[in-house]
Design a protein around this motif. Structure first.
Motif, PDB file in Angstrom:
ATOM      1  N   GLY A  87      -0.079   8.936  -2.379  1.00 44.89           N
ATOM      2  CA  GLY A  87      -0.325   9.623  -1.117  1.00 44.89           C
ATOM      3  C   GLY A  87       0.693   9.330  -0.039  1.00 44.89           C
ATOM      4  N   VAL A  88       1.765   8.603  -0.386  1.00 44.39           N
ATOM      5  CA  VAL A  88       2.787   8.295   0.616  1.00 44.39           C
ATOM      6  C   VAL A  88       3.416   9.598   1.112  1.00 44.39           C
ATOM      7  CG1 VAL A  88       3.238   6.069  -0.447  1.00 44.39           C
ATOM      8  CG2 VAL A  88       4.667   8.024  -1.052  1.00 44.39           C
ATOM      9  N   GLY A  89       3.907   9.547   2.354  1.00 38.66           N
ATOM     10  CA  GLY A  89       4.503  10.751   2.913  1.00 38.66           C
ATOM     11  C   GLY A  89       5.273  10.445   4.184  1.00 38.66           C
ATOM     12  N   PRO A  90       5.934  11.453   4.741  1.00 39.66           N
ATOM     13  CA  PRO A  90       6.823  11.247   5.890  1.00 39.66           C
ATOM     14  C   PRO A  90       6.072  11.114   7.206  1.00 39.66           C
ATOM     15  CG  PRO A  90       6.799  13.553   5.277  1.00 39.66           C
ATOM     16  CD  PRO A  90       5.981  12.838   4.250  1.00 39.66           C
ATOM     17  N   VAL A  91       6.727  10.447   8.149  1.00 39.44           N
ATOM     18  CA  VAL A  91       6.223  10.377   9.515  1.00 39.44           C
ATOM     19  C   VAL A  91       7.159  11.162  10.430  1.00 39.44           C
ATOM     20  CG1 VAL A  91       5.059   8.163   9.213  1.00 39.44           C
ATOM     21  CG2 VAL A  91       7.441   8.196   9.955  1.00 39.44           C
ATOM     22  N   ALA A  92       6.605  11.588  11.556  1.00 39.98           N
ATOM     23  CA  ALA A  92       7.378  12.330  12.552  1.00 39.98           C
ATOM     24  C   ALA A  92       7.036  11.804  13.926  1.00 39.98           C
ATOM     25  CB  ALA A  92       7.068  13.832  12.459  1.00 39.98           C
ATOM     26  N   ILE A  93       7.939  12.023  14.859  1.00 42.26           N
ATOM     27  CA  ILE A  93       7.700  11.603  16.237  1.00 42.26           C
ATOM     28  C   ILE A  93       6.403  12.220  16.735  1.00 42.26           C
ATOM     29  CG2 ILE A  93       8.563  11.792  18.601  1.00 42.26           C
ATOM     30  CD1 ILE A  93      11.404  11.689  17.427  1.00 42.26           C
ATOM     31  N   GLY A  94       5.564  11.380  17.334  1.00 44.77           N
ATOM     32  CA  GLY A  94       4.281  11.839  17.843  1.00 44.77           C
ATOM     33  C   GLY A  94       3.104  11.544  16.942  1.00 44.77           C
ATOM     34  N   ASP A  95       3.371  11.130  15.688  1.00 43.81           N
ATOM     35  CA  ASP A  95       2.278  10.806  14.764  1.00 43.81           C
ATOM     36  C   ASP A  95       1.543   9.549  15.217  1.00 43.81           C
ATOM     37  OD1 ASP A  95       2.730  12.938  13.080  1.00 43.81           O
ATOM     38  OD2 ASP A  95       3.860  11.784  11.587  1.00 43.81           O
ATOM     39  N   GLU A  96       0.255   9.510  14.904  1.00 46.60           N
ATOM     40  CA  GLU A  96      -0.555   8.308  15.073  1.00 46.60           C
ATOM     41  C   GLU A  96      -1.052   7.886  13.703  1.00 46.60           C
ATOM     42  OE1 GLU A  96      -4.386   6.629  17.636  1.00 46.60           O
ATOM     43  OE2 GLU A  96      -4.215   8.776  17.225  1.00 46.60           O
ATOM     44  N   LEU A  97      -0.823   6.618  13.343  1.00 42.44           N
ATOM     45  CA  LEU A  97      -1.218   6.074  12.048  1.00 42.44           C
ATOM     46  C   LEU A  97      -2.298   5.016  12.269  1.00 42.44           C
ATOM     47  CD1 LEU A  97       2.324   5.643  10.464  1.00 42.44           C
ATOM     48  CD2 LEU A  97       0.726   7.516  10.058  1.00 42.44           C
ATOM     49  N   THR A  98      -3.423   5.184  11.591  1.00 42.20           N
ATOM     50  CA  THR A  98      -4.560   4.291  11.764  1.00 42.20           C
ATOM     51  C   THR A  98      -5.017   3.794  10.406  1.00 42.20           C
ATOM     52  OG1 THR A  98      -5.233   5.676  13.630  1.00 42.20           O
ATOM     53  CG2 THR A  98      -6.809   4.030  12.870  1.00 42.20           C
ATOM     54  N   GLY A  99      -5.161   2.465  10.282  1.00 45.87           N
ATOM     55  CA  GLY A  99      -5.523   1.868   9.006  1.00 45.87           C
ATOM     56  C   GLY A  99      -6.925   1.305   9.008  1.00 45.87           C
ATOM     57  N   PHE A 100      -7.597   1.413   7.865  1.00 47.69           N
ATOM     58  CA  PHE A 100      -8.972   0.947   7.712  1.00 47.69           C
ATOM     59  C   PHE A 100      -9.118   0.117   6.441  1.00 47.69           C
ATOM     60  CE2 PHE A 100      -9.165   4.771  10.222  1.00 47.69           C
ATOM     61  CZ  PHE A 100     -10.178   4.560  11.148  1.00 47.69           C
ATOM     62  N   ILE A 101      -9.869  -0.982   6.560  1.00 47.42           N
ATOM     63  CA  ILE A 101     -10.381  -1.704   5.397  1.00 47.42           C
ATOM     64  C   ILE A 101     -11.871  -1.418   5.353  1.00 47.42           C
ATOM     65  CG2 ILE A 101     -10.793  -3.942   4.323  1.00 47.42           C
ATOM     66  CD1 ILE A 101      -8.260  -4.975   5.576  1.00 47.42           C
ATOM     67  N   GLU A 102     -12.323  -0.831   4.240  1.00 52.17           N
ATOM     68  CA  GLU A 102     -13.673  -0.270   4.186  1.00 52.17           C
ATOM     69  C   GLU A 102     -13.810   0.683   5.390  1.00 52.17           C
ATOM     70  OE1 GLU A 102     -15.485  -0.435   1.600  1.00 52.17           O
ATOM     71  OE2 GLU A 102     -14.622  -2.135   0.533  1.00 52.17           O
ATOM     72  N   ASP A 103     -14.770   0.455   6.270  1.00 54.14           N
ATOM     73  CA  ASP A 103     -14.935   1.360   7.413  1.00 54.14           C
ATOM     74  C   ASP A 103     -14.454   0.746   8.725  1.00 54.14           C
ATOM     75  OD1 ASP A 103     -16.102   3.395   5.848  1.00 54.14           O
ATOM     76  OD2 ASP A 103     -18.058   2.397   5.963  1.00 54.14           O
ATOM     77  N   GLU A 104     -13.759  -0.382   8.641  1.00 48.70           N
ATOM     78  CA  GLU A 104     -13.332  -1.085   9.855  1.00 48.70           C
ATOM     79  C   GLU A 104     -11.863  -0.799  10.156  1.00 48.70           C
ATOM     80  OE1 GLU A 104     -13.425  -5.540  11.882  1.00 48.70           O
ATOM     81  OE2 GLU A 104     -14.565  -5.089  10.062  1.00 48.70           O
ATOM     82  N   GLN A 105     -11.599  -0.343  11.387  1.00 44.64           N
ATOM     83  CA  GLN A 105     -10.225  -0.088  11.798  1.00 44.64           C
ATOM     84  C   GLN A 105      -9.516  -1.409  12.036  1.00 44.64           C
ATOM     85  OE1 GLN A 105      -9.545   2.907  14.903  1.00 44.64           O
ATOM     86  NE2 GLN A 105      -7.953   1.604  15.774  1.00 44.64           N
ATOM     87  N   VAL A 106      -8.319  -1.549  11.468  1.00 42.60           N
ATOM     88  CA  VAL A 106      -7.590  -2.809  11.600  1.00 42.60           C
ATOM     89  C   VAL A 106      -6.233  -2.647  12.274  1.00 42.60           C
ATOM     90  CG1 VAL A 106      -8.762  -4.042   9.745  1.00 42.60           C
ATOM     91  CG2 VAL A 106      -6.811  -2.581   9.201  1.00 42.60           C
ATOM     92  N   PHE A 107      -5.744  -1.402  12.405  1.00 42.98           N
ATOM     93  CA  PHE A 107      -4.552  -1.173  13.208  1.00 42.98           C
ATOM     94  C   PHE A 107      -4.455   0.310  13.592  1.00 42.98           C
ATOM     95  CE2 PHE A 107      -2.664  -0.589   8.886  1.00 42.98           C
ATOM     96  CZ  PHE A 107      -2.112   0.675   9.042  1.00 42.98           C
ATOM     97  N   SER A 108      -3.685   0.560  14.642  1.00 44.19           N
ATOM     98  CA  SER A 108      -3.350   1.919  15.045  1.00 44.19           C
ATOM     99  C   SER A 108      -2.003   1.865  15.737  1.00 44.19           C
ATOM    100  CB  SER A 108      -4.420   2.496  15.982  1.00 44.19           C
ATOM    101  OG  SER A 108      -4.098   3.842  16.324  1.00 44.19           O
TER     102      SER A 108
END
Length: 204
Positions: free
Chosen positions: A179-200
């Motif tokens: 599922g890897v893919g490109p990023v662009a200016i203005g994107d927001e990336l948010t990571g979750f472990i199970e249902d808990e957000q751990v970064f944005s």
């Protein structure tokens, strides 16, 4: 501290990049200068037109070890986290075609996101069954589970410690699912472990 990364640890990701399935874990390193500073955006570097996100489950080492046996590996970490291995895919491809190392494509400044939250592994019934995911602009783009790793966390610690002494604070990036893919200016990336957000993080 050092950052030790594992490549090609999920079958579907190997297939999507048309790589050969390895017989041993593929290892590479990132320097501490690759860590994206807290609360800072990720700036797309000027030398790439195709930077990809790769979300990964992380392990932080809590004691010094060398030649660690798998049965003892669980004693060398008590927290898991989440991060992104940013990759300048166009540059990586050029380097691979020439048989050259990947560091310029994988280890540039800001190329390692380490989530601000680390979770006690005791929260999970089994570290080999942890769900994690990445959202780009609130849409899920990557989903993984540690059960799908070719080499599980304790196996990775055993293997890595044959070559590198593991020290307190070292971080292992355990590999990325498909599922890897490109990023662009203005994107927001948010990571979750199970249902808990751990970064944005924001991309600029």
């Amino acid at each position: 501290m050092k950052i030790i990364c594992v490549g090609r640890n999920y079958t579907e990701h190997i297939a999507e990049l048309e790589n050969e399935k390895p017989t041993d874990p593929v290892l590479f390193m990132k320097p501490d200068t690759a860590i994206l500073l807290k609360k800072q955006p990720f700036f797309i570097p000027p030398f790439s037109n195709d930077v990809h996100y790769e979300v990964e489950l992380l392990v932080r080492i809590n004691r010094v070890g060398k030649h660690i046996q798998k049965k003892f590996a669980h004693k060398y970490y008590d927290q898991v986290g989440l991060g992104i291995d940013f990759t300048a895919r166009d540059l990586q491809q050029k380097l691979k075609e020439k048989g050259l190392p990947w560091e310029k494509a994988k280890s540039f400044d800001g190329a390692a996101v380490i989530g601000e939250k680390w979770l006690d592994k005791q929260r999970f019934q089994d570290v080999d069954d942890i769900n994690f995911s990445l959202q780009k602009n609130q849409n899920v783009v990557q989903k993984g589970n540690s059960s799908h790793m070719l080499w599980k966390i304790d196996e990775l610690i055993e293997y890595i410690s044959q070559y590198f002494t593991l020290k307190i604070g070292d971080v292992i990036f355990t590999g990325t699912p498909a599922g890897v893919g490109p990023v662009a200016i203005g994107d927001e990336l948010t990571g979750f472990i199970e249902d808990e957000q751990v970064f944005s993080i924001q991309v600029k």
